[in-house]
Design an enzyme around this catalytic site. Structure first.
Site, PDB file in Angstrom:
ATOM      1  N   PRO A  91       0.832  -1.200   0.000  1.00 36.29           N
ATOM      2  CA  PRO A  91       0.000   0.000   0.000  1.00 36.29           C
ATOM      3  C   PRO A  91       0.869   1.254   0.000  1.00 36.29           C
ATOM      4  O   PRO A  91       1.827   1.363   0.761  1.00 36.29           O
ATOM      5  CB  PRO A  91      -0.799  -0.135   1.302  1.00 36.29           C
ATOM      6  CG  PRO A  91      -0.859  -1.610   1.549  1.00 36.29           C
ATOM      7  CD  PRO A  91       0.468  -2.128   1.085  1.00 36.29           C
ATOM      8  N   GLU A  92       0.523   2.195  -0.865  1.00 35.65           N
ATOM      9  CA  GLU A  92       1.285   3.426  -1.010  1.00 35.65           C
ATOM     10  C   GLU A  92       0.475   4.592  -0.446  1.00 35.65           C
ATOM     11  O   GLU A  92      -0.555   4.386   0.187  1.00 35.65           O
ATOM     12  CB  GLU A  92       1.649   3.634  -2.480  1.00 35.65           C
ATOM     13  CG  GLU A  92       2.412   2.452  -3.071  1.00 35.65           C
ATOM     14  CD  GLU A  92       2.724   2.605  -4.550  1.00 35.65           C
ATOM     15  OE1 GLU A  92       2.809   3.755  -5.044  1.00 35.65           O
ATOM     16  OE2 GLU A  92       2.885   1.578  -5.241  1.00 35.65           O
TER      17      GLU A  92
END
Length: 284
Positions: free
Chosen positions: A2-3
């Site tokens: 996840p960014e």
């Protein structure tokens, strides 16, 4: 992993639901995900009230009432969801925080691959925590002039530079590819070969892509889900990421994929041409 858009989506979802709630019980199924004193972690959390949920880079920070903060890193496959206490407990749920709103809801941390972690720290020491202290500025905090100075001061290739959390916090593989495609910059271009106009294009592309991804609640490519356990939608708008062999939406050329800095990199060889000048002339 996840960014920034995925982590920001989780934070926005959680802060509306868990702020002000008291932790009544802690269930830990995988002790190794706790990167702080285990006894203190288990004994300190019950009774604490959640005061604030926020993000720094790819980290979720949960501030608690007794001058404690939880640092949550989702790793490659982590999920942090707010669910009904009656919801089935999914496999690989490593931590459950029971919330004291009539015991109706829980905060659950789940991860198939065990690369993420949770750490309890004194809130006053947050700035000194190495994983946070080494982070660069947030993308939305940078002015255009600051961005040009920051990137222009480096000599490395532009995509690995965007991925360097010590340079800019929060951008990962998905969004680096999408940003460079929108800016029409080849991922192998050395940063010091980029003109101020190139850097301006990257800056605006960075802001536009990240804003759009947050609006669509992130990209669910593999394991990512929102705090509600739902999939994001931005993966439907990807222009190059995981589209190797498919036609470019802009010019029709086939999207290419190669390794750069050990990471899969996706780009359009026509829209993002990279001209290398040699003694014998120019080659593409």
């Amino acid at each position: 992993m996840p960014e920034l858009p995925e982590v920001e989506t989780i934070v926005q979802g959680l802060k509306e639901k868990i702020a002000g709630q008291r932790i009544s019980r802690v269930t830990l199924n995988l002790p190794k995900i706790v990167r702080s004193d285990l006894k203190e972690f288990l004994s300190s959390l019950p009774g604490q009230v959640i005061e604030r949920v926020w993000r720094r880079g790819k980290f979720i920070i949960i501030d608690l009432s007794r001058d404690h903060s939880l640092i949550v890193h989702l790793g490659m496959t982590g999920q942090l969801t707010y669910v009904s206490s009656a919801a089935p407990l999914l496999k690989y749920t490593h931590l459950t925080l029971q919330l004291e709103n009539n015991d109706l809801h829980q905060l659950r941390y789940r991860a198939l691959r065990q690369f993420g972690y949770i750490r309890l720290v004194d809130s006053g020491q947050l700035k000194g925590v190495e994983s946070l202290a080494k982070l660069g500025p947030e993308p939305f905090e940078l002015t255009l002039e600051q961005f040009i100075h920051l990137i222009g001061a480096h000599r490395g290739r532009i995509k690995p530079l965007l991925l360097d959390q010590g340079v800019i916090a929060g951008i990962g593989n998905i969004y680096a590819d999408e940003i460079l495609y929108r800016a029409q910059i080849h991922p192998r271009r050395p940063a010091d070969s980029l003109t101020p106009l190139h850097l301006k294009k990257i800056y605006h592309a960075m802001r536009e892509v990240l804003v759009a991804a947050i609006e669509k609640r992130g990209s669910s490519v593999q394991d990512y889900v929102t705090s509600d356990g739902e999939a994001g939608e931005y993966q439907r708008l990807h222009q190059v990421y995981h589209r190797q062999g498919q036609p470019c939406f802009r010019c029709g050329a086939l999207i290419a994929r190669e390794k750069l800095g050990g990471r899969s990199t996706h780009y359009c060889p026509r829209c993002q041409r990279y001209i290398v000048y040699t003694m014998k002339g120019a080659r593409i």
